[in-house]
Scaffold this motif. Structure first.
Motif, PDB file in Angstrom:
ATOM      1  N   TYR A 160       0.805  -1.219   0.000  1.00  0.00           N
ATOM      2  CA  TYR A 160       0.000   0.000   0.000  1.00  0.00           C
ATOM      3  C   TYR A 160       0.841   1.274   0.000  1.00  0.00           C
ATOM      4  CZ  TYR A 160      -5.026  -0.804   0.191  1.00  0.00           C
ATOM      5  OH  TYR A 160      -6.331  -1.066  -0.146  1.00  0.00           O
ATOM      6  N   ALA A 161       2.139   1.151  -0.156  1.00  0.00           N
ATOM      7  CA  ALA A 161       2.994   2.336  -0.149  1.00  0.00           C
ATOM      8  C   ALA A 161       2.736   3.164  -1.403  1.00  0.00           C
ATOM      9  CB  ALA A 161       4.460   1.926  -0.084  1.00  0.00           C
ATOM     10  N   ILE A 162       2.295   4.393  -1.197  1.00  0.00           N
ATOM     11  CA  ILE A 162       2.045   5.319  -2.287  1.00  0.00           C
ATOM     12  C   ILE A 162       2.934   6.540  -2.072  1.00  0.00           C
ATOM     13  CG2 ILE A 162       0.312   6.774  -3.403  1.00  0.00           C
ATOM     14  CD1 ILE A 162      -1.812   4.800  -2.491  1.00  0.00           C
ATOM     15  N   SER A 163       3.659   6.919  -3.092  1.00  0.00           N
ATOM     16  CA  SER A 163       4.601   8.027  -2.988  1.00  0.00           C
ATOM     17  C   SER A 163       3.902   9.286  -2.479  1.00  0.00           C
ATOM     18  CB  SER A 163       5.241   8.303  -4.353  1.00  0.00           C
ATOM     19  OG  SER A 163       6.111   9.402  -4.287  1.00  0.00           O
ATOM     20  N   GLY A 164       4.486   9.873  -1.438  1.00  0.00           N
ATOM     21  CA  GLY A 164       3.953  11.116  -0.898  1.00  0.00           C
ATOM     22  C   GLY A 164       2.807  10.955   0.078  1.00  0.00           C
ATOM     23  N   GLN A 165       2.368   9.711   0.323  1.00  0.00           N
ATOM     24  CA  GLN A 165       1.246   9.481   1.229  1.00  0.00           C
ATOM     25  C   GLN A 165       1.727   8.806   2.499  1.00  0.00           C
ATOM     26  OE1 GLN A 165      -2.709   8.178  -0.243  1.00  0.00           O
ATOM     27  NE2 GLN A 165      -2.486   6.436   1.130  1.00  0.00           N
TER      28      GLN A 165
END
Length: 326
Positions: A160-165
């Motif tokens: 679930y790693a989303i850039s900037g989140q």
């Protein structure tokens, strides 16, 4: 044998249920574990493991609701965990800070070693290990163990790693952590097959931790990882914002089946087929999850890629682990 990555012992593990109070497999499994003992300590010759079990959102669980004021599983950001609270603060924000004090603090050396947070989905997703990394070797090796031990179950790993989140869920309070998401099961209902799958998943997870702590070295290998790319909302009336279509019958219950450009995506209430107009083929999941209607999400899309997981063993026990390699 490939190089072994040595990692610290996992001395403290937390198993949490009821983060969403109407996802009942985790609620009833944790209640059964609490009946046995609120805190179970196993002491081996060269190993001790503390397993803490708790109901994350007791008020929502009592009311069989997803949450009381706001989604608890979105309350573990730094702003929520370390901001000021008062008697007027949302219940879940206060509860998140309590859980952070019990299991964390998040990001600190004092945090528990591993958090396993139990969830159900109405979507046809099988058993999913959901984490915020495709390089947390503990979580990925536990995932590999679940796949080996549960060959009749569809077991997948979601990143679930989303850039900037910022990571926002309960499992991120631990040094390592993941959500164990199992479905399909209606919210507010417990199904014996889903409950049993979750119970086995937790048992195999704890079995892996004990093996790891005892010095077992786990061999490496490739695993498929699904990484979140985007979500898609239902078609909506521009004036009322009411949805105007449902998930297409050819897509419904086909979580993790490749969705290609021009494939059927929605069927309007007047019978028209609306197609997927993305530029690449992706894997849909959480298809028509009932709790996501309020979040304006009809489904999420992921890319699949292969990750080479290294062999791992416990620090200072590598030689013993070589003898016990599985």
């Amino acid at each position: 044998m490939d190089k072994v990555v040595c990692l610290p012992r996992l001395s403290r593990v937390a198993v949490c249920g009821g983060t969403h109070g109407n996802e009942l497999s985790g609620v009833y499994l944790v209640r059964e574990m609490l009946k046995a003992n609120k805190k179970v300590t196993d002491k081996d010759e060269d190993n001790s493991l503390s397993v803490t079990t708790l109901i994350s959102n007791p008020l929502a669980t009592q009311q069989c609701r997803r949450y009381v004021s706001r989604d608890l599983n979105r309350c573990f950001t730094n702003a929520s965990l370390y901001g000021p609270v008062s008697d007027e603060s949302p219940y879940e924000v206060i509860r998140a800070q309590e859980l952070n004090a019990t299991l964390g603090p998040k990001g600190s050396p004092e945090a528990v070693d591993l958090v396993c947070d139990l969830h159900n989905t109405t979507s046809c997703m099988g058993l999913c290990v959901i984490a915020y990394s495709d390089s947390d070797w503990i979580c990925l090796q536990i995932f590999r163990h679940l796949k080996r031990q549960m060959p009749d179950m569809q077991v997948r790993y979601l990143n679930y790693a989303i850039s900037g989140q910022e990571a926002y869920s309960l499992d991120t309070v631990g040094k390592h952590g993941f959500g164990m998401e199992i479905g399909p099961q209606p919210h507010g209902v417990v199904r014996s097959n889903i409950y049993t799958t979750m119970k086995l998943g937790v048992q195999h997870m704890l079995e892996w931790v004990r093996l790891f702590n005892s010095g077992t070295v786990f061999e490496g290998g490739p695993v498929d990882v699904f990484t979140v790319v985007q979500n898609i909302d239902y078609p909506r009336d521009p004036e009322t914002h009411d949805i105007t279509a449902a998930v297409h019958p050819q897509l419904q219950d086909r979580d993790f089946c490749l969705l290609r450009p021009d494939d059927p995506l929605f069927q309007t209430f007047s019978g028209e087929t609306l197609r997927y107009h993305g530029e690449e083929s992706l894997y849909p999941f959480f298809i028509n999850e009932s709790a996501y209607y309020e979040k304006n999400i009809a489904l999420l899309l992921a890319r699949k890629h292969s990750v080479m997981v290294p062999a791992i063993g416990r620090s200072r026990s590598t030689e013993e682990g070589h003898k016990n390699m599985i």
